[in-house]
Design a protein around this motif. Structure first.
Motif, PDB file in Angstrom:
ATOM      1  N   GLY A   1       0.797  -1.218   0.000  1.00  0.00           N
ATOM      2  CA  GLY A   1       0.000   0.000   0.000  1.00  0.00           C
ATOM      3  C   GLY A   1       0.829   1.268   0.000  1.00  0.00           C
ATOM      4  N   TYR A   2       2.143   1.152   0.186  1.00  0.00           N
ATOM      5  CA  TYR A   2       3.010   2.315   0.063  1.00  0.00           C
ATOM      6  C   TYR A   2       3.017   2.822  -1.377  1.00  0.00           C
ATOM      7  CZ  TYR A   2       5.407   1.432   4.578  1.00  0.00           C
ATOM      8  OH  TYR A   2       5.718   1.266   5.903  1.00  0.00           O
ATOM      9  N   ALA A   3       3.132   4.122  -1.557  1.00  0.00           N
ATOM     10  CA  ALA A   3       3.424   4.665  -2.879  1.00  0.00           C
ATOM     11  C   ALA A   3       4.803   4.168  -3.308  1.00  0.00           C
ATOM     12  CB  ALA A   3       3.402   6.188  -2.844  1.00  0.00           C
ATOM     13  N   ARG A   4       5.040   4.174  -4.613  1.00  0.00           N
ATOM     14  CA  ARG A   4       6.302   3.602  -5.116  1.00  0.00           C
ATOM     15  C   ARG A   4       7.534   4.253  -4.497  1.00  0.00           C
ATOM     16  NH1 ARG A   4       6.614   4.974 -10.647  1.00  0.00           N
ATOM     17  NH2 ARG A   4       5.034   3.385 -10.996  1.00  0.00           N
ATOM     18  N   SER A   5       7.540   5.573  -4.383  1.00  0.00           N
ATOM     19  CA  SER A   5       8.722   6.243  -3.857  1.00  0.00           C
ATOM     20  C   SER A   5       9.010   5.796  -2.427  1.00  0.00           C
ATOM     21  CB  SER A   5       8.545   7.765  -3.911  1.00  0.00           C
ATOM     22  OG  SER A   5       7.398   8.174  -3.180  1.00  0.00           O
ATOM     23  N   LYS A   6       7.969   5.691  -1.607  1.00  0.00           N
ATOM     24  CA  LYS A   6       8.116   5.239  -0.225  1.00  0.00           C
ATOM     25  C   LYS A   6       8.538   3.771  -0.181  1.00  0.00           C
ATOM     26  CE  LYS A   6       7.052   5.107   4.341  1.00  0.00           C
ATOM     27  NZ  LYS A   6       7.788   5.807   5.400  1.00  0.00           N
ATOM     28  N   ALA A   7       7.893   2.953  -0.978  1.00  0.00           N
ATOM     29  CA  ALA A   7       8.226   1.526  -0.986  1.00  0.00           C
ATOM     30  C   ALA A   7       9.678   1.305  -1.399  1.00  0.00           C
ATOM     31  CB  ALA A   7       7.291   0.775  -1.927  1.00  0.00           C
ATOM     32  N   CYS A   8      10.128   2.007  -2.413  1.00  0.00           N
ATOM     33  CA  CYS A   8      11.510   1.852  -2.873  1.00  0.00           C
ATOM     34  C   CYS A   8      12.502   2.366  -1.828  1.00  0.00           C
ATOM     35  CB  CYS A   8      11.715   2.582  -4.198  1.00  0.00           C
ATOM     36  SG  CYS A   8      10.937   1.778  -5.617  1.00  0.00           S
ATOM     37  N   ARG A   9      12.173   3.483  -1.208  1.00  0.00           N
ATOM     38  CA  ARG A   9      13.060   4.036  -0.184  1.00  0.00           C
ATOM     39  C   ARG A   9      13.219   3.071   0.989  1.00  0.00           C
ATOM     40  NH1 ARG A   9      10.632   8.425   0.032  1.00  0.00           N
ATOM     41  NH2 ARG A   9       9.379   8.220   1.940  1.00  0.00           N
ATOM     42  N   GLU A  10      12.115   2.475   1.430  1.00  0.00           N
ATOM     43  CA  GLU A  10      12.182   1.545   2.554  1.00  0.00           C
ATOM     44  C   GLU A  10      12.832   0.222   2.144  1.00  0.00           C
ATOM     45  OE1 GLU A  10      11.526   2.350   5.665  1.00  0.00           O
ATOM     46  OE2 GLU A  10      11.171   4.362   4.878  1.00  0.00           O
TER      47      GLU A  10
ATOM     48  N   PHE B   1      14.062  -1.767  -9.513  1.00  0.00           N
ATOM     49  CA  PHE B   1      15.306  -2.524  -9.678  1.00  0.00           C
ATOM     50  C   PHE B   1      16.406  -1.934  -8.802  1.00  0.00           C
ATOM     51  CE2 PHE B   1      19.420  -3.070 -11.804  1.00  0.00           C
ATOM     52  CZ  PHE B   1      19.473  -4.450 -11.961  1.00  0.00           C
ATOM     53  N   ARG B   2      16.554  -0.604  -8.837  1.00  0.00           N
ATOM     54  CA  ARG B   2      17.601   0.028  -8.026  1.00  0.00           C
ATOM     55  C   ARG B   2      17.386  -0.246  -6.540  1.00  0.00           C
ATOM     56  NH1 ARG B   2      16.724   4.330 -11.584  1.00  0.00           N
ATOM     57  NH2 ARG B   2      15.460   5.418 -10.013  1.00  0.00           N
ATOM     58  N   ALA B   3      16.137  -0.150  -6.078  1.00  0.00           N
ATOM     59  CA  ALA B   3      15.852  -0.392  -4.665  1.00  0.00           C
ATOM     60  C   ALA B   3      16.120  -1.843  -4.278  1.00  0.00           C
ATOM     61  CB  ALA B   3      14.406  -0.026  -4.351  1.00  0.00           C
ATOM     62  N   SER B   4      15.961  -2.746  -5.228  1.00  0.00           N
ATOM     63  CA  SER B   4      16.208  -4.164  -4.972  1.00  0.00           C
ATOM     64  C   SER B   4      17.693  -4.492  -4.934  1.00  0.00           C
ATOM     65  CB  SER B   4      15.527  -5.023  -6.049  1.00  0.00           C
ATOM     66  OG  SER B   4      14.126  -4.870  -6.012  1.00  0.00           O
ATOM     67  N   MET B   5      18.471  -3.804  -5.758  1.00  0.00           N
ATOM     68  CA  MET B   5      19.875  -4.173  -5.946  1.00  0.00           C
ATOM     69  C   MET B   5      20.873  -3.223  -5.288  1.00  0.00           C
ATOM     70  SD  MET B   5      19.913  -6.982  -7.717  1.00  0.00           S
ATOM     71  CE  MET B   5      18.470  -7.528  -6.797  1.00  0.00           C
ATOM     72  N   GLN B   6      20.510  -1.949  -5.116  1.00  0.00           N
ATOM     73  CA  GLN B   6      21.445  -0.953  -4.583  1.00  0.00           C
ATOM     74  C   GLN B   6      20.955  -0.519  -3.209  1.00  0.00           C
ATOM     75  OE1 GLN B   6      21.765   2.190  -7.514  1.00  0.00           O
ATOM     76  NE2 GLN B   6      22.067   0.728  -9.177  1.00  0.00           N
ATOM     77  N   LYS B   7      21.625  -1.015  -2.181  1.00  0.00           N
ATOM     78  CA  LYS B   7      21.132  -0.823  -0.824  1.00  0.00           C
ATOM     79  C   LYS B   7      21.798   0.360  -0.129  1.00  0.00           C
ATOM     80  CE  LYS B   7      18.376  -4.306  -1.162  1.00  0.00           C
ATOM     81  NZ  LYS B   7      16.918  -4.135  -1.168  1.00  0.00           N
TER      82      LYS B   7
END
Length: 309
Positions: A245-254, A294-300
């Motif tokens: 339910g997070y917006a994409r920007s929030k979900a990716c940031r977290e 992809f970036r949020a998944s791979m670049q921590k």
């Protein structure tokens, strides 16, 4: 890809898992977000025809390839459908994307669980027959969802026990199960409950015999890297996160704050896509979403131990 190649891709491939498995309950909202009002369809057949057209547009987009997407979770009707005259799972495999199938039949009411606070899965009475069809379609793995609403220890134990029991049936049939005990991100006691969930999952993972490996799909935790012991567990192939339910920007940031966890987003992947977009506009918007996830998944991002969101 054959089965061995799919297994290797899921275990160590670079990318994330796209969730294209909206079912009857969530499809109307997905269509509304895509710009299709409820009055555009009458009955389930027309509704699912519209969602299939949307999914077809996504799957056939030049942005939707195995370069950044390692897997895709399908709804049953999508598995049975076709894209350009080919079965959907075959189209995904040709794009180097491993197909999974949502197998759960929805959620029980909270009062069905001991002490409440959770929603168990309804019985999957046709699971064996569904898995036989899935094998014929080239499906590699499955996914099933239950939901935790509050930090009820007995309820969390019930949810995890149910997920593992069904998961072992799926493993015995030759599929890779994704276990999804989602924690409601709106729950006020989520930090406490997620620690309970982690410990319960670890106990059940410790009880799995060698060779019976599973995947987990979990809500992004309040505490960064809370699930690191699960990521490192020898019985765990991969840990994915739902956007919840997070917006994409929030979900990716977290997500970027959690080492070893990749995305398996649905709503956050589709965010901003609209039926009225031209093909070029649609493809650019989808490509931007895929790049961000992809970036949020791979670049921590490095975080301090115990750092909250």
């Amino acid at each position: 890809m054959n089965g061995r190649e799919m297994a290797a891709r899921i275990r160590s491939g670079t990318g994330f898992i796209a969730a294209l498995d909206q079912s009857g309950g969530s499809t109307p909202r997905t269509l509304r977000d895509y710009g299709i009002a409820d009055g555009r369809w009458q009955g389930e057949d027309e509704m699912f025809a519209l969602i299939h057209a949307m999914r077809t547009r996504i799957i056939t987009s030049p942005a939707f390839t195995g370069d950044k997407i390692i897997g895709a979770i399908l709804f049953e009707k999508t598995m049975d459908g076709e894209v350009d005259g080919k079965p959907v799972p075959q189209v995904l495999i040709e794009r180097n994307i491993v197909p999974f199938l949502k197998v759960d039949r929805g959620l029980e009411d909270e009062d069905e669980a001991e002490g409440g606070g959770v929603q168990l899965m309804k019985p999957i009475e046709d699971l064996d027959a569904l898995l036989l069809r899935a094998r014929d379609k080239g499906i590699f793995g499955t996914k099933m969802r239950s939901v935790i609403r509050s930090a009820n220890c007995a309820g969390i134990e019930q949810i995890v026990a149910q997920q593992f029991a069904v998961g072992q049936r799926i493993l015995a049939a030759g599929f890779m199960p994704i276990l999804e005990p989602e924690y409601d991100i709106r729950a006020l006691d989520r930090a406490v409950g997620e620690a309970m969930l982690r410990d319960t999952l670890l106990r059940h993972l410790d009880g799995l015999p060698e060779g019976m490996d599973v995947m987990l799909k979990l809500s992004i935790p309040v505490e960064a890297n809370l699930y690191r012991p699960i990521v490192a567990h020898p019985r765990v192939v991969r840990v994915a996160a739902l956007s919840g339910g997070y917006a994409r920007s929030k979900a990716c940031r977290e997500l970027a704050r959690n080492e070893g966890v990749i995305a398996s987003f649905s709503r956050a992947l589709l965010e901003g896509l609209h039926e009225r977009m031209s093909d070029d506009e649609f493809d650019r918007a989808l490509a931007a979403a895929i790049d961000a996830i992809f970036r949020a998944s791979m670049q921590k991002i490095a975080t301090s131990p115990g750092q909250p969101e």
